[in-house]
Design a protein around this motif. Sequence first.
Motif, mmCIF file in Angstrom:
data_model
loop_
_atom_site.group_PDB
_atom_site.id
_atom_site.type_symbol
_atom_site.label_atom_id
_atom_site.label_comp_id
_atom_site.label_asym_id
_atom_site.label_seq_id
_atom_site.Cartn_x
_atom_site.Cartn_y
_atom_site.Cartn_z
ATOM 1 N N MET A 154 -6.251 27.464 -22.798
ATOM 2 C CA MET A 154 -7.374 26.548 -22.727
ATOM 3 C C MET A 154 -6.976 25.257 -23.437
ATOM 4 O O MET A 154 -6.252 25.274 -24.414
ATOM 5 C CB MET A 154 -8.581 27.205 -23.394
ATOM 6 N N SER A 155 -7.490 24.148 -22.969
ATOM 7 C CA SER A 155 -7.120 22.848 -23.534
ATOM 8 C C SER A 155 -7.765 22.647 -24.905
ATOM 9 O O SER A 155 -8.649 23.388 -25.313
ATOM 10 C CB SER A 155 -7.547 21.737 -22.579
ATOM 11 N N GLU A 156 -7.311 21.600 -25.593
ATOM 12 C CA GLU A 156 -7.832 21.310 -26.932
ATOM 13 C C GLU A 156 -9.270 20.802 -26.899
ATOM 14 O O GLU A 156 -9.939 20.810 -27.928
ATOM 15 C CB GLU A 156 -6.941 20.290 -27.629
ATOM 16 N N ASP A 157 -9.748 20.356 -25.728
ATOM 17 C CA ASP A 157 -11.116 19.856 -25.644
ATOM 18 C C ASP A 157 -12.096 20.918 -25.150
ATOM 19 O O ASP A 157 -13.247 20.613 -24.842
ATOM 20 C CB ASP A 157 -11.190 18.613 -24.757
ATOM 21 N N ALA A 158 -11.656 22.170 -25.079
ATOM 22 C CA ALA A 158 -12.521 23.262 -24.638
ATOM 23 C C ALA A 158 -12.187 24.532 -25.421
ATOM 24 O O ALA A 158 -11.113 24.663 -25.996
ATOM 25 C CB ALA A 158 -12.349 23.514 -23.142
ATOM 26 N N CYS A 159 -13.147 25.445 -25.426
ATOM 27 C CA CYS A 159 -12.992 26.707 -26.140
ATOM 28 C C CYS A 159 -13.668 27.795 -25.299
ATOM 29 O O CYS A 159 -14.676 27.533 -24.637
ATOM 30 C CB CYS A 159 -13.675 26.581 -27.503
ATOM 31 N N ALA A 174 -18.855 20.596 -32.161
ATOM 32 C CA ALA A 174 -17.430 20.775 -32.448
ATOM 33 C C ALA A 174 -17.030 22.166 -31.974
ATOM 34 O O ALA A 174 -17.871 23.043 -31.790
ATOM 35 C CB ALA A 174 -17.156 20.624 -33.938
ATOM 36 N N LEU A 175 -15.738 22.366 -31.759
ATOM 37 C CA LEU A 175 -15.247 23.648 -31.266
ATOM 38 C C LEU A 175 -14.809 24.575 -32.398
ATOM 39 O O LEU A 175 -14.849 25.785 -32.258
ATOM 40 C CB LEU A 175 -14.095 23.428 -30.289
ATOM 41 N N GLY A 176 -14.381 24.017 -33.499
ATOM 42 C CA GLY A 176 -13.926 24.827 -34.622
ATOM 43 C C GLY A 176 -12.535 25.378 -34.384
ATOM 44 O O GLY A 176 -12.050 25.428 -33.254
ATOM 45 N N GLU A 177 -11.901 25.766 -35.465
ATOM 46 C CA GLU A 177 -10.558 26.338 -35.378
ATOM 47 C C GLU A 177 -10.521 27.788 -35.808
ATOM 48 O O GLU A 177 -9.547 28.489 -35.553
ATOM 49 C CB GLU A 177 -9.594 25.526 -36.242
ATOM 50 N N ARG A 178 -11.586 28.229 -36.494
ATOM 51 C CA ARG A 178 -11.633 29.600 -36.994
ATOM 52 C C ARG A 178 -13.087 29.968 -37.239
ATOM 53 O O ARG A 178 -13.967 29.122 -37.193
ATOM 54 C CB ARG A 178 -10.843 29.732 -38.284
#
Length: 102
Positions: free
Chosen positions: A1-6, A72-76
Motif C-alpha cells: 500500500m502507498s504512503e498516502d493510504a493505509c 492521519a494514518l499513523g505508523e503504529r
Amino acid sequence: MSEDACRADVWLWRARFFKTRSLAAKHLEGGRVRLTRAGQQSRLDKSARPVKVGDLLVFAVGGRVIAVCVEALGERRGSPAEARALYSPLQNSSGGDDGLQH
C-alpha cells in the motif's frame, strides 16, 4: 500500500476503535463501515480496502454510532492520545445528504 493510504483494518486498530486487527477486519467484512471520499459513499467490505487522509468513516461500535474524519494514518498503535490524533469527530448539522459536517 502507498504512503498516502493505509489498510482499513490497520487504521481502525491504530485509532483504537477495536482491540485487535482481527476484530476490525470482522467488522469491515460484515460491511458495517461506510466510507465517503470525494463525495462518493461506499461500504467497506474488505479489510484491505485503503483509507486515506480526508476520508469520512461512519460505523457503529458498542451500541453507538461513530462518525470521524481521517486526519492521519499513523505508523503504529500508540497511546490513546496518539490514537485521537488520527481522527477528528464529525458533528451533526442541518442540511447535507448524510447530516455530517467536516
